[in-house]
Design an enzyme around this catalytic site. Structure first.
Site: not given
Ligand SMILES: NC(=O)c1ccc[n+]([C@@H]2O[C@H](COP(=O)([O-])OP(=O)(O)OC[C@H]3O[C@@H](n4cnc5c(N)ncnc54)[C@H](O)[C@@H]3O)[C@@H](O)[C@H]2O)c1
Length: 245
Positions: A11-12, A61, A87, A139, A152, A155-156
């Site tokens: 995710g850079a 992906d 990330n 997160s 979310y 998952a986090k």
């Protein structure tokens, strides 16, 4: 300094991942930047190369787990990647009434299954080298849960479990595994898609009374990757201006 080390950052292309790539490159690490956005990840790489960094990119992906296995598996055979920053992420907001198991599956795939697979592919060489760093981006919602963020938050929270379990498995080989838990951070996605009133609600309960900048998360990621963080593992560190900490 991280000269002689190679960091793979997912995710850079933008946001926290891009900022982490910048910090790690500034510390001297070579970089492999992974993102599904080919054009923007190339832009990140070009700007780092202009400053003298050694960077390669992989447009991928990460939810295509077969492809990840093939491409990253091949890379791991070619070179030692001893820093991994998991990330990349996206959200499918909603309560249990609005989203379904497919949404949950998509969110679990990008935040949990892809990081798990990358760890599985890269940890063996770190173990052999006797040194490694894995940093997973969780997160604050992984701690607190959030209404309308059921997939979310789930998952986090799993990212924290993954971090702690792998830390226990990898510690005897000198590999540390940690998570950062950002609070509200002003990345392009947040700037564009989160309504100001929701941002304000978070700022109102954040002791530092503001949102964070991507660089403020990236600095902590880079610290965890550094030799200075040699005795920290299995930690999940809030980087949230005090929100929910
Ligand atoms: N910004 C915040 O307020 C905040 C708060 C807590 C946690 N986080 C977490 O930090 C991480 C980065 O967030 P951000 O705000 O910088 O996000 P962002 O949307 O700005 O950037 C995410 C990057 O990941 C890439 N990506 C997304 N899905 C991908 C896929 N399937 N394959 C490959 N690349 C993919 C995107 O192309 C993008 O470059 C995420 O894991 C996010 O959940 C962000």
């Amino acid at each position: 300094m991280l000269n002689g080390h190679t960091a793979l950052v997912t995710g850079a292309a933008q946001g926290i991942g891009r900022a982490a790539a910048e910090e790690l490159s500034a510390q001297g690490a070579d970089l492999v930047l992974v993102d599904r956005n080919e054009r923007k990840v190339q832009e990140t790489a070009d700007s780092l190369k202009e400053k003298g960094g050694s960077v390669r990119t992989l447009a991928l992906d990460l939810t295509d787990l077969d492809l990840v296995g093939e491409r990253i598996g091949r890379l791991a055979d070619e070179m030692l990647i001893d820093i991994l920053v998991n990330n990349a992420g996206f959200d499918r907001p909603g309560t249990t009434r609005r989203i379904d198991t497919e949404d949950l599956d998509a969110v679990l795939t990008i935040h949990v299954k892809a990081p798990f697979l990358l760890i599985k592919l890269l940890l063996p060489a770190m173990r052999t080298a006797g040194w490694g760093r894995i940093i997973n981006v969780s997160s604050i919602y992984g701690l607190t849960g959030a209404k309308g963020e059921v997939a979310y938050s789930t998952a986090k929270a799993a990212v924290i479990g993954l971090t702690k379990a792998v830390a226990k498995e990898a510690g005897d080989a000198g590999v540390t595994v940690n998570a950062v838990m950002p609070g509200l951070t002003l990345t392009p996605t947040i700037e564009r898609f989160m309504a100001d009133k929701y941002k304000q609600q978070i700022v109102d309960v954040t002791p530092l009374a503001r949102a964070g900048e991507p660089q403020e998360i990236a600095k902590v990621i880079a610290f965890l990757a550094s030799h200075d963080a040699s005795f920290i593992t299995a930690a999940a560190i809030p980087v949230s201006g005090g929100w929910a900490a």
